[in-house]
Every structure is written in C-alpha cells, then in structure tokens.
Motif scaffolding. Sequence first.
Motif, PDB file in Angstrom:
ATOM      1  N   VAL A 217       0.860  -1.187   0.000  1.00 26.60           N
ATOM      2  CA  VAL A 217       0.000   0.000   0.000  1.00 26.60           C
ATOM      3  C   VAL A 217       0.893   1.231   0.000  1.00 26.60           C
ATOM      4  N   PRO A 218       0.378   2.398  -0.410  1.00 23.69           N
ATOM      5  CA  PRO A 218       1.190   3.604  -0.337  1.00 23.69           C
ATOM      6  C   PRO A 218       1.538   3.938   1.113  1.00 23.69           C
ATOM      7  N   THR A 219       2.769   4.349   1.343  1.00 22.62           N
ATOM      8  CA  THR A 219       3.236   4.642   2.695  1.00 22.62           C
ATOM      9  C   THR A 219       4.037   5.941   2.691  1.00 22.62           C
ATOM     10  N   TYR A 220       4.136   6.536   3.876  1.00 21.12           N
ATOM     11  CA  TYR A 220       5.010   7.700   4.029  1.00 21.12           C
ATOM     12  C   TYR A 220       5.708   7.655   5.378  1.00 21.12           C
ATOM     13  N   VAL A 221       6.889   8.261   5.414  1.00 12.74           N
ATOM     14  CA  VAL A 221       7.611   8.469   6.653  1.00 12.74           C
ATOM     15  C   VAL A 221       7.769   9.972   6.840  1.00 12.74           C
ATOM     16  N   HIS A 222       7.504  10.434   8.056  1.00 15.73           N
ATOM     17  CA  HIS A 222       7.641  11.862   8.360  1.00 15.73           C
ATOM     18  C   HIS A 222       8.951  12.050   9.118  1.00 15.73           C
ATOM     19  N   LEU A 223       9.898  12.709   8.458  1.00 14.52           N
ATOM     20  CA  LEU A 223      11.233  12.883   9.015  1.00 14.52           C
ATOM     21  C   LEU A 223      11.430  14.326   9.487  1.00 14.52           C
ATOM     22  N   VAL A 224      11.872  14.478  10.729  1.00 19.84           N
ATOM     23  CA  VAL A 224      12.230  15.792  11.259  1.00 19.84           C
ATOM     24  C   VAL A 224      13.746  15.856  11.335  1.00 19.84           C
ATOM     25  N   THR A 225      14.281  17.034  11.640  1.00 21.75           N
ATOM     26  CA  THR A 225      15.729  17.267  11.498  1.00 21.75           C
ATOM     27  C   THR A 225      16.585  16.231  12.207  1.00 21.75           C
ATOM     28  N   GLU A 226      16.179  15.796  13.420  1.00 19.99           N
ATOM     29  CA  GLU A 226      17.018  14.836  14.139  1.00 19.99           C
ATOM     30  C   GLU A 226      17.044  13.468  13.477  1.00 19.99           C
ATOM     31  N   ASP A 227      16.113  13.237  12.513  1.00 16.52           N
ATOM     32  CA  ASP A 227      16.101  11.968  11.790  1.00 16.52           C
ATOM     33  C   ASP A 227      17.123  11.926  10.663  1.00 16.52           C
ATOM     34  N   PHE A 228      17.492  13.088  10.133  1.00 11.80           N
ATOM     35  CA  PHE A 228      18.394  13.058   8.967  1.00 11.80           C
ATOM     36  C   PHE A 228      19.601  13.978   9.082  1.00 11.80           C
ATOM     37  N   TYR A 229      19.877  14.478  10.291  1.00 12.54           N
ATOM     38  CA  TYR A 229      21.138  15.179  10.550  1.00 12.54           C
ATOM     39  C   TYR A 229      21.747  14.618  11.823  1.00 12.54           C
ATOM     40  N   VAL A 230      23.037  14.373  11.807  1.00  9.75           N
ATOM     41  CA  VAL A 230      23.748  13.869  12.978  1.00  9.75           C
ATOM     42  C   VAL A 230      25.001  14.707  13.192  1.00  9.75           C
ATOM     43  N   HIS A 231      25.441  14.763  14.444  1.00 10.98           N
ATOM     44  CA  HIS A 231      26.658  15.512  14.767  1.00 10.98           C
ATOM     45  C   HIS A 231      27.864  14.789  14.173  1.00 10.98           C
ATOM     46  N   LYS A 232      28.742  15.533  13.550  1.00 10.13           N
ATOM     47  CA  LYS A 232      29.872  14.922  12.852  1.00 10.13           C
ATOM     48  C   LYS A 232      30.822  14.196  13.804  1.00 10.13           C
ATOM     49  N   ASP A 233      30.813  14.595  15.091  1.00  6.31           N
ATOM     50  CA  ASP A 233      31.690  13.947  16.070  1.00  6.31           C
ATOM     51  C   ASP A 233      30.971  12.874  16.880  1.00  6.31           C
ATOM     52  N   GLY A 234      29.716  12.590  16.503  1.00  2.00           N
ATOM     53  CA  GLY A 234      28.969  11.572  17.209  1.00  2.00           C
ATOM     54  C   GLY A 234      28.316  12.049  18.487  1.00  2.00           C
ATOM     55  N   ASP A 235      28.346  13.360  18.758  1.00  3.05           N
ATOM     56  CA  ASP A 235      27.717  13.895  19.963  1.00  3.05           C
ATOM     57  C   ASP A 235      26.204  13.730  19.889  1.00  3.05           C
ATOM     58  N   GLU A 236      25.570  13.818  21.048  1.00  6.20           N
ATOM     59  CA  GLU A 236      24.121  13.681  21.118  1.00  6.20           C
ATOM     60  C   GLU A 236      23.436  14.821  20.363  1.00  6.20           C
ATOM     61  N   TRP A 237      22.290  14.513  19.718  1.00 11.59           N
ATOM     62  CA  TRP A 237      21.541  15.513  18.970  1.00 11.59           C
ATOM     63  C   TRP A 237      21.075  16.636  19.885  1.00 11.59           C
ATOM     64  N   ASP A 238      21.276  17.867  19.425  1.00  7.08           N
ATOM     65  CA  ASP A 238      20.841  19.051  20.173  1.00  7.08           C
ATOM     66  C   ASP A 238      20.241  20.020  19.162  1.00  7.08           C
ATOM     67  N   LYS A 239      18.915  20.173  19.203  1.00  8.22           N
ATOM     68  CA  LYS A 239      18.236  20.988  18.200  1.00  8.22           C
ATOM     69  C   LYS A 239      18.711  22.439  18.212  1.00  8.22           C
ATOM     70  N   ALA A 240      18.837  23.016  19.412  1.00  4.64           N
ATOM     71  CA  ALA A 240      19.287  24.409  19.509  1.00  4.64           C
ATOM     72  C   ALA A 240      20.692  24.551  18.938  1.00  4.64           C
ATOM     73  N   TYR A 249      27.256  19.515  11.824  1.00  4.45           N
ATOM     74  CA  TYR A 249      26.410  18.363  11.563  1.00  4.45           C
ATOM     75  C   TYR A 249      26.548  17.925  10.109  1.00  4.45           C
ATOM     76  N   VAL A 250      26.230  16.664   9.860  1.00  2.00           N
ATOM     77  CA  VAL A 250      26.259  16.128   8.499  1.00  2.00           C
ATOM     78  C   VAL A 250      24.921  15.453   8.219  1.00  2.00           C
ATOM     79  N   SER A 251      24.607  15.322   6.941  1.00  2.00           N
ATOM     80  CA  SER A 251      23.345  14.701   6.559  1.00  2.00           C
ATOM     81  C   SER A 251      23.416  13.183   6.718  1.00  2.00           C
ATOM     82  N   ALA A 252      22.332  12.625   7.247  1.00  4.37           N
ATOM     83  CA  ALA A 252      22.198  11.174   7.355  1.00  4.37           C
ATOM     84  C   ALA A 252      21.023  10.697   6.494  1.00  4.37           C
ATOM     85  N   PHE A 253      20.721  11.463   5.450  1.00  2.87           N
ATOM     86  CA  PHE A 253      19.544  11.172   4.623  1.00  2.87           C
ATOM     87  C   PHE A 253      19.805  10.110   3.557  1.00  2.87           C
TER      88      PHE A 253
END
Length: 399
Positions: A217-240, A249-253
Amino acid sequence: MRTIGLIREGKKPYDKRVALTPTQCNELIERFPDVRILVQPSDHRCIADAEYAAAGIELREDLSECDILLGIKEVPIDELISGKTYLFFSHTIKKQPHNRKLLRKILELNIKMVDYETLVWENGSRVLGFGRYAGIVGTHEGFLTWGKKMKQFDLKPAWLCRDYNEMMEQYKHINLPPIRIALTGDGRVAHGCLQVLKALNIREVTPNEFLHDSFDVPTYVHLVTEDFYVHKDGDEWDKADFYQNPENYVSAFRPYTKSCDLMLNAIFWNERIPRFFSREDMKARDFRIKVIADISCDVNGSVPATVKDTTIEDPTFGFHPLSETVEAPYLPNTIDVMAVSNLPCELPLDASQGFGEHLLKYVIGGLLQADGHPMIKRATIAENGKLTERFSYLKDYVE
C-alpha cells in the motif's frame, strides 16, 4: 472612525489572494463598529467585486482616505500613498536587491510599514503565513508529477480547481500504487503536507520500517531534522545547537534515497545547513527517488537537483543526474523536480480564507490600538520616514 482599505494587487503576475474575505470584512465591522472598510476593485482577485458588494462592502477606486491598507504582495512604487499604514509581504528584510527601491520609497513617503513576515509572537514564531497551503498544494503537485511520470494516473493541477475540496475530490477516482513517500520538515509547510497524506489515508510508517520493510500500500515516513542530521563527532543531537552551529552536523539522509520514490521537501534551510545528498549521490544506481516536490524551493539549496524555480503553469522539469543537466520532465532517466515558488497562489480562495482568519483573530485588534500593540511594534519596519530600531540593520541596504 478608522478606515481600512483592501488594495488591488498590482505586482505582475497578478496574485489572486486577498487579506480578508467579504464575510471576514463584516466580522471585523461587527467587532469594531468604528471601523469602515473599502475595497479597491480588481479583475484578478479570487473573490469577485460583486461578492464584496453583495456583502455590503463599499467598492472604491480611490483609497486615499484610508488609514490602513492591506495587501498581499509588494505594492508597486508608483501606487504607494504617502503617510499611510501598509501591511503586505515587502520581501525587504533579507536585503533583497530587487526591492531596495521599494523600501526607499516607503521611507520617503513616511509610510508605516508592517510586514506580515515580521509579525511574530514573543517566542519568535510567525503569526501569519501561507505555509500550510504551500504544503497542501505541493503535495498534490508531487502526486500529479508522479502520475504523469509513471503514466499511472492524471490529476488536475490545483490552480484549475476552484478550491481544496475540488482538488481532493479527484483522488476518489484513482488508485494510488504502493508508492513510498518521504516527507521532511516539521513546520507549517510540512503540516500542510500531512493534511493531504492523512486525508488520503496513506499509511504512516516509522523510519526503521521505511528503510527495511516492504509494503503493498502507499506509505510515508515523516522525518524531522534529528532523523536526517547527525553531529559529525557523534555527539548527542541538540536541536538548539544544530540551528546555531549547523556546520557541526552532516546529513544522514542517504539511506532514505534507497527506499523513497517521492520526496516531499518542506524544511527550513540556509546555506550553512548541509544538503540532503550530493549530486554524486544522485548518480548512484541505488538512488531510487524519481520525483522531488521541493516545496521549500531553495534554488541550489537543500536539494542539489533544484537548479531553478518553476511556475504554476509549467511546474516541473527533469534533472538528468549523470549529465547534471535540465531536461524535459517525465522522461525515464530523469529525476523530476517540482519547484514552484508561489504554491499557495494555486488555491487562492482557501489560502485567503485561512490567512484572513488569523489576521482577524490575532492582528487587527492590535493594529487598531491607539498606543500600539507590542506585536505590531516588533513587526514595524519603517515609520515616520525612518527605519525602526529592530530593522536598523537595513540602513546600508537602503542607502
């Protein structure tokens, strides 16, 4: 007695939207009995002059007796009236070169300029905007493009429909295939996209399911910034921290490009934020995306294939990933990009209705306050021939 005027849109191509509908004009008068409304006649508005007249709203070519003038797009310089309060999208706060003369004229004519874009709450979020309708129309145009490209179904574009209901009625007569859709973003635009996806009962899946499972069936995924950007040094995601220091940060898309057929891009982006993927990524055999509805429409921005914006009448172009050239749309070896920059104009009646509701609910009362409402003060770019303190950074722009 205060007089508010609805001005005729003069910028070409003509915008069909309006700040207040006839019903909303009467609601305003009921709430503020000492206010009178005049409407400048227009042949291009989505609401006919006769509808305003039937509602008892006076049509008047000359609006010089108005205190406040409401429009949508930039007002042509030769149509500005000195000493008035104007509300419209001036597109000057980012020092847009093409509107420098407009702001100069506003200052010269002692106009009080309140920009819709700068009307914000104390937390900085926008009060008014057409973003939701950009998402609604952009999602529809994405499906329309997919149907044409895959030769599976035909949909009428939104601008040929009277309203949202007519646009959505078309889906009752088609069967969507098991298309996989990735929606990016979490603001008003993205929520407009979600309105359409949910109305069509398209199944939402988790990022993990989208990447690893199969569906019939047709499907969708709703991705917000923490889903497709990660800290380049592996640090925990921090939106601010991400929005303050996006270069960390680098793209994880990239994994999603292997599972996605149709991408709906509705993110906020600036040049410091990494792109979703590179043009080299688009050359890969496992790059699956066939249609990108770039609703954010940042040319040469988050989506490398968005090399230009498009028009309502000609909304889509093909991008050949190997040659990196613009081609005709709907060809087998291209990725089709829909990049219309003024999508809300395709549903002007619905967009005007929604905009007017918020204008009436949150803005008009403050605008009419004699001592000035804090929100209006924050949004005022120019007054008495000078830039306000908040927008003093535009001094070099106008000089």
